[in-house]
Design a protein around this motif. Structure first.
Motif, PDB file in Angstrom:
ATOM      1  N   CYS A   1       0.590  -1.155  -0.069  1.00 16.28           N
ATOM      2  CA  CYS A   1       0.049  -0.061   0.063  1.00 16.28           C
ATOM      3  C   CYS A   1       0.794   1.395   0.127  1.00 16.28           C
ATOM      4  O   CYS A   1       1.648   1.411   0.936  1.00 16.28           O
ATOM      5  CB  CYS A   1      -0.807   0.009   1.219  1.00 16.28           C
TER       6      CYS A   1
ATOM      7  N   CYS B   1       0.115   3.150   3.768  1.00 12.35           N
ATOM      8  CA  CYS B   1       0.505   2.654   5.050  1.00 12.35           C
ATOM      9  C   CYS B   1       1.402   1.475   4.906  1.00 12.35           C
ATOM     10  O   CYS B   1       2.088   0.797   5.888  1.00 12.35           O
ATOM     11  CB  CYS B   1      -0.791   2.097   5.664  1.00 12.35           C
TER      12      CYS B   1
ATOM     13  N   GLY C   1       1.093  -1.519   4.083  1.00 15.33           N
ATOM     14  CA  GLY C   1       0.211  -2.980   4.120  1.00 15.33           C
ATOM     15  C   GLY C   1       0.291  -3.588   2.781  1.00 15.33           C
ATOM     16  O   GLY C   1       0.512  -3.205   1.946  1.00 15.33           O
TER      17      GLY C   1
ATOM     18  N   CYS D   1      -6.334  -2.643   0.233  1.00 14.23           N
ATOM     19  CA  CYS D   1      -5.018  -2.918   1.334  1.00 14.23           C
ATOM     20  C   CYS D   1      -5.636  -3.627   2.531  1.00 14.23           C
ATOM     21  O   CYS D   1      -6.893  -3.195   2.936  1.00 14.23           O
ATOM     22  CB  CYS D   1      -4.512  -1.461   1.834  1.00 14.23           C
TER      23      CYS D   1
ATOM     24  N   CYS E   1      -5.322  -0.703   5.840  1.00 20.88           N
ATOM     25  CA  CYS E   1      -6.357   0.429   5.968  1.00 20.88           C
ATOM     26  C   CYS E   1      -7.522   0.547   4.899  1.00 20.88           C
ATOM     27  O   CYS E   1      -7.973   1.422   5.025  1.00 20.88           O
ATOM     28  CB  CYS E   1      -5.274   1.454   5.598  1.00 20.88           C
TER      29      CYS E   1
HETATM   30 ZN    ZN Z   1      -2.734   0.671   3.358  1.00 20.53          ZN
END
Ligand code: ZN
Length: 174
Positions: free
Chosen positions: A13, A16, A18, A30, A33
């Motif tokens: 991501c 973030c 992720g 993601c 988030c």
């Molecule tokens: Zn994310």
């Protein structure tokens, strides 16, 4: 060192870091988030200046991909940039001349280099407002070509298609 161009899917991501879902490479969610990363074609503008005798101005590429091949004047639109403003900006950056937009030519898709990211290309016929032009930015040479005498080594298939359409449009006018 040449720039590297990435194609979908992404691994992480951008917000973030992720893990992104991989089922649909163009719409990735993601796991952390819940943001969704959409991949779209990058818009480009291509300008084809034409003179009174029907010749068109092409630019020789001074950068990769396709270093040394011919293409239309133009490039990537900036984020959120008005397409016609971007077109005039690119013409100014690559030739030093201002221009007026004469006609919409065509739109098509392609990739930036073999296996490169997807492009949405928008082409316009333009008229330069000055004869005083010189190659600059990522262009190594500018040259006028008759539409029935275009160079063999045109970088992008999308440019070739646009120039074919212009040639047919000009033939109808005669
Ligand atoms: Zn994310």
């Amino acid at each position: 060192m040449s720039e590297k161009y990435h194609t979908p899917p992404s691994s992480f991501c951008p917000w973030c870091a992720g893990q992104l879902s991989q089922e649909n490479p163009y719409r990735q969610e993601c796991a952390s988030c819940r943001s969704v990363l959409y991949h779209s074609s990058s818009p480009t503008v291509g300008a084809v200046p034409i003179d009174d005798s029907g010749k068109v101005l092409l630019a020789k590429r001074g950068i990769e991909p396709y270093y040394g091949a011919w293409n239309t004047i133009g490039g990537f639109l900036d984020y959120g940039e008005d397409p016609l403003e971007g077109l005039k900006r690119e013409v100014q950056e690559e030739t030093g001349a201002a221009c007026v937009v004469k006609d919409f030519l065509t739109m098509n898709t392609g990739t930036y280099g073999p296996d490169g990211p997807a492009l949405l290309n928008i082409y316009f016929v333009v008229q330069l407002l000055s004869d005083d032009i010189s190659p600059r930015d990522d262009v190594s040479e500018l040259r006028w070509f008759a539409l029935d005498g275009l160079p063999e080594n045109i970088a992008f298939q999308s440019d070739r298609l646009a120039l074919d359409i212009l040639k047919k449009m000009e033939e109808v006018k005669r």
